[in-house]
Design an enzyme around this catalytic site. Sequence first.
Site, PDB file in Angstrom:
ATOM      1  N   ARG A 188       5.491  10.914  33.811  1.00 33.58           N
ATOM      2  CA  ARG A 188       5.706  12.143  34.585  1.00 33.58           C
ATOM      3  C   ARG A 188       6.856  11.941  35.571  1.00 33.58           C
ATOM      4  O   ARG A 188       7.629  12.858  35.842  1.00 33.58           O
ATOM      5  CB  ARG A 188       4.414  12.546  35.312  1.00 33.58           C
ATOM      6  CG  ARG A 188       3.324  13.035  34.355  1.00 33.58           C
ATOM      7  CD  ARG A 188       2.070  13.383  35.146  1.00 33.58           C
ATOM      8  NE  ARG A 188       0.963  13.824  34.311  1.00 33.58           N
ATOM      9  CZ  ARG A 188       0.139  13.021  33.655  1.00 33.58           C
ATOM     10  NH1 ARG A 188       0.306  11.712  33.694  1.00 33.58           N
ATOM     11  NH2 ARG A 188      -0.871  13.520  32.956  1.00 33.58           N
ATOM     12  N   ASP A 215      -7.582  17.282  35.265  1.00 34.88           N
ATOM     13  CA  ASP A 215      -8.205  15.953  35.208  1.00 34.88           C
ATOM     14  C   ASP A 215      -9.735  16.076  35.253  1.00 34.88           C
ATOM     15  O   ASP A 215     -10.452  15.354  34.556  1.00 34.88           O
ATOM     16  CB  ASP A 215      -7.699  15.083  36.370  1.00 34.88           C
ATOM     17  CG  ASP A 215      -6.193  14.882  36.308  1.00 34.88           C
ATOM     18  OD1 ASP A 215      -5.685  14.611  35.206  1.00 34.88           O
ATOM     19  OD2 ASP A 215      -5.520  15.025  37.344  1.00 34.88           O
ATOM     20  N   ILE A 259       1.935  22.876  39.991  1.00 34.84           N
ATOM     21  CA  ILE A 259       1.567  22.277  38.692  1.00 34.84           C
ATOM     22  C   ILE A 259       2.716  21.404  38.186  1.00 34.84           C
ATOM     23  O   ILE A 259       2.501  20.411  37.489  1.00 34.84           O
ATOM     24  CB  ILE A 259       1.243  23.395  37.674  1.00 34.84           C
ATOM     25  CG1 ILE A 259      -0.008  24.155  38.102  1.00 34.84           C
ATOM     26  CG2 ILE A 259       1.075  22.834  36.266  1.00 34.84           C
ATOM     27  CD1 ILE A 259      -0.303  25.396  37.279  1.00 34.84           C
ATOM     28  N   SER A 260       3.952  21.758  38.549  1.00 33.38           N
ATOM     29  CA  SER A 260       5.143  21.055  38.036  1.00 33.38           C
ATOM     30  C   SER A 260       5.059  19.555  38.322  1.00 33.38           C
ATOM     31  O   SER A 260       4.804  19.143  39.456  1.00 33.38           O
ATOM     32  CB  SER A 260       6.402  21.612  38.710  1.00 33.38           C
ATOM     33  OG  SER A 260       6.401  23.009  38.680  1.00 33.38           O
ATOM     34  N   ASN A 261       5.323  18.773  37.286  1.00 33.47           N
ATOM     35  CA  ASN A 261       5.281  17.311  37.431  1.00 33.47           C
ATOM     36  C   ASN A 261       6.605  16.734  37.890  1.00 33.47           C
ATOM     37  O   ASN A 261       7.648  17.353  37.673  1.00 33.47           O
ATOM     38  CB  ASN A 261       4.900  16.696  36.077  1.00 33.47           C
ATOM     39  CG  ASN A 261       3.402  16.600  35.910  1.00 33.47           C
ATOM     40  OD1 ASN A 261       2.699  16.221  36.843  1.00 33.47           O
ATOM     41  ND2 ASN A 261       2.910  16.944  34.723  1.00 33.47           N
ATOM     42  N   MET A 307      -4.014  23.237  30.167  1.00 32.08           N
ATOM     43  CA  MET A 307      -3.457  23.334  31.527  1.00 32.08           C
ATOM     44  C   MET A 307      -3.645  24.736  32.079  1.00 32.08           C
ATOM     45  O   MET A 307      -4.024  24.918  33.243  1.00 32.08           O
ATOM     46  CB  MET A 307      -1.958  22.957  31.482  1.00 32.08           C
ATOM     47  CG  MET A 307      -1.268  22.937  32.825  1.00 32.08           C
ATOM     48  SD  MET A 307      -1.924  21.709  33.960  1.00 32.08           S
ATOM     49  CE  MET A 307      -2.621  22.766  35.224  1.00 32.08           C
ATOM     50  N   HIS A 310      -2.063  12.485  40.219  1.00 29.73           N
ATOM     51  CA  HIS A 310      -2.040  13.069  38.869  1.00 29.73           C
ATOM     52  C   HIS A 310      -0.984  12.382  38.003  1.00 29.73           C
ATOM     53  O   HIS A 310      -0.034  13.002  37.551  1.00 29.73           O
ATOM     54  CB  HIS A 310      -1.789  14.584  38.941  1.00 29.73           C
ATOM     55  CG  HIS A 310      -1.759  15.229  37.585  1.00 29.73           C
ATOM     56  ND1 HIS A 310      -2.861  15.305  36.761  1.00 29.73           N
ATOM     57  CD2 HIS A 310      -0.744  15.791  36.880  1.00 29.73           C
ATOM     58  CE1 HIS A 310      -2.529  15.890  35.624  1.00 29.73           C
ATOM     59  NE2 HIS A 310      -1.244  16.198  35.657  1.00 29.73           N
ATOM     60  N   ARG A 355       7.186  16.576  29.517  1.00 30.04           N
ATOM     61  CA  ARG A 355       7.473  15.237  28.985  1.00 30.04           C
ATOM     62  C   ARG A 355       7.680  15.262  27.482  1.00 30.04           C
ATOM     63  O   ARG A 355       7.153  16.136  26.801  1.00 30.04           O
ATOM     64  CB  ARG A 355       6.279  14.313  29.254  1.00 30.04           C
ATOM     65  CG  ARG A 355       6.091  13.950  30.675  1.00 30.04           C
ATOM     66  CD  ARG A 355       5.170  12.760  30.770  1.00 30.04           C
ATOM     67  NE  ARG A 355       3.750  13.074  30.663  1.00 30.04           N
ATOM     68  CZ  ARG A 355       2.824  12.193  30.343  1.00 30.04           C
ATOM     69  NH1 ARG A 355       3.161  10.943  30.041  1.00 30.04           N
ATOM     70  NH2 ARG A 355       1.544  12.534  30.308  1.00 30.04           N
TER      71      ARG A 355
HETATM   72  C1  LMR Z   1      -1.078  16.885  31.867  1.00 21.41           C
HETATM   73  O1  LMR Z   1      -1.817  16.135  32.496  1.00 21.41           O
HETATM   74  O2  LMR Z   1      -1.356  17.283  30.731  1.00 21.41           O
HETATM   75  C2  LMR Z   1       0.189  17.367  32.498  1.00 21.41           C
HETATM   76  O3  LMR Z   1       0.402  16.678  33.699  1.00 21.41           O
HETATM   77  C3  LMR Z   1       1.384  17.288  31.597  1.00 21.41           C
HETATM   78  C4  LMR Z   1       1.771  15.871  31.225  1.00 21.41           C
HETATM   79  O4  LMR Z   1       2.969  15.573  31.247  1.00 21.41           O
HETATM   80  O5  LMR Z   1       0.905  15.066  30.884  1.00 21.41           O
END
Ligand code: LMR
Length: 295
Positions: A65, A128, A95-97, A206, A155, A59
């Site tokens: 996201r 998280d 993991i990819s958003n 991360m 998430h 992002r």
């Molecule tokens: C995060 O939680 O840090 C990741 O999902 C990356 C993001 O875009 O926030």
Amino acid sequence: MSPLVSALNLYDIANVKGVAADLSHCNTPSQVQDFTGASELGNCLKGVNVVVIPAGVPRKPGMTRDDLFNINANIVKTLVEAVADNCPDAFIHIISNPVNSTVPIAAEVLKQKGVYDPKKLFGVTTLDVVRANTFVAQKKNLKLIDVDVPVVGGHAGITILPLLSKTKPSVNFTNEEVEQLTVRIQNAGTEVVEAKAGAGSATLSMAYAAARFVESSLRALDGDGDVYECSFVQSDLTDLPFFASRIKLGRKGIEALIPSDLSGISEYEEKALEALKPELKASIEKGIAFVQKQP
Ligand code: LMR
């Protein structure tokens, strides 16, 4: 660095050789190999036990996201197709958003390939939990090592629901503290995106969280019978088909979903749980439709 990693295969579309050479000089037992570009993807995946997919674009400030969906959905789809063809028994860590959509995308791809095992597909939400533990320990002056806050839902934004009432050790929060901590945990990713001011999103925290989840998976694969983590997985704990909750990991993947965190939650959490469902449902459906609509 984990003694449980015997081999580490790195894949990307560019710049893998340098990273692999760099990592391979660490005096750890793991063998590092590099794989570049689509023609080497299959060989990268053959025989692996755990696949971690952090690929895609991050992002920039002002983006959600979900704004990453158009680019990252295809990347995840392509990678999971290769996983299905080359290591269908592996644990898959996404993991990819946007994770709320990319996990359902992965599930649909695996279904189409006839190799879907819901016990082995995981959306990585460990960050998280890591954030919740850190912020609660700071706020309440607790020893970080002892703090454990389950985080459920999904998430992204309000779908991230820390169950502060289930914090261990048991902690009393004022209503104001609950509100403040919940919002901070939900916006923590955005906090990093804004601090990086256009240079991406969280990478180091991360990586720390992803490493914890990989380590837990490897311990479970090794037969450790006491491995619990939160993860966004196929679930029947709510009326949503995917939901993040605490899970028990075993040799074959998810051994059990842990429903107890969801019972006896506070009124604030009950309301937040109901409030997150429409957004999470829409993100899940968007992911499923993306794969089903393809010719
Ligand atoms: C995060 O939680 O840090 C990741 O999902 C990356 C993001 O875009 O926030």
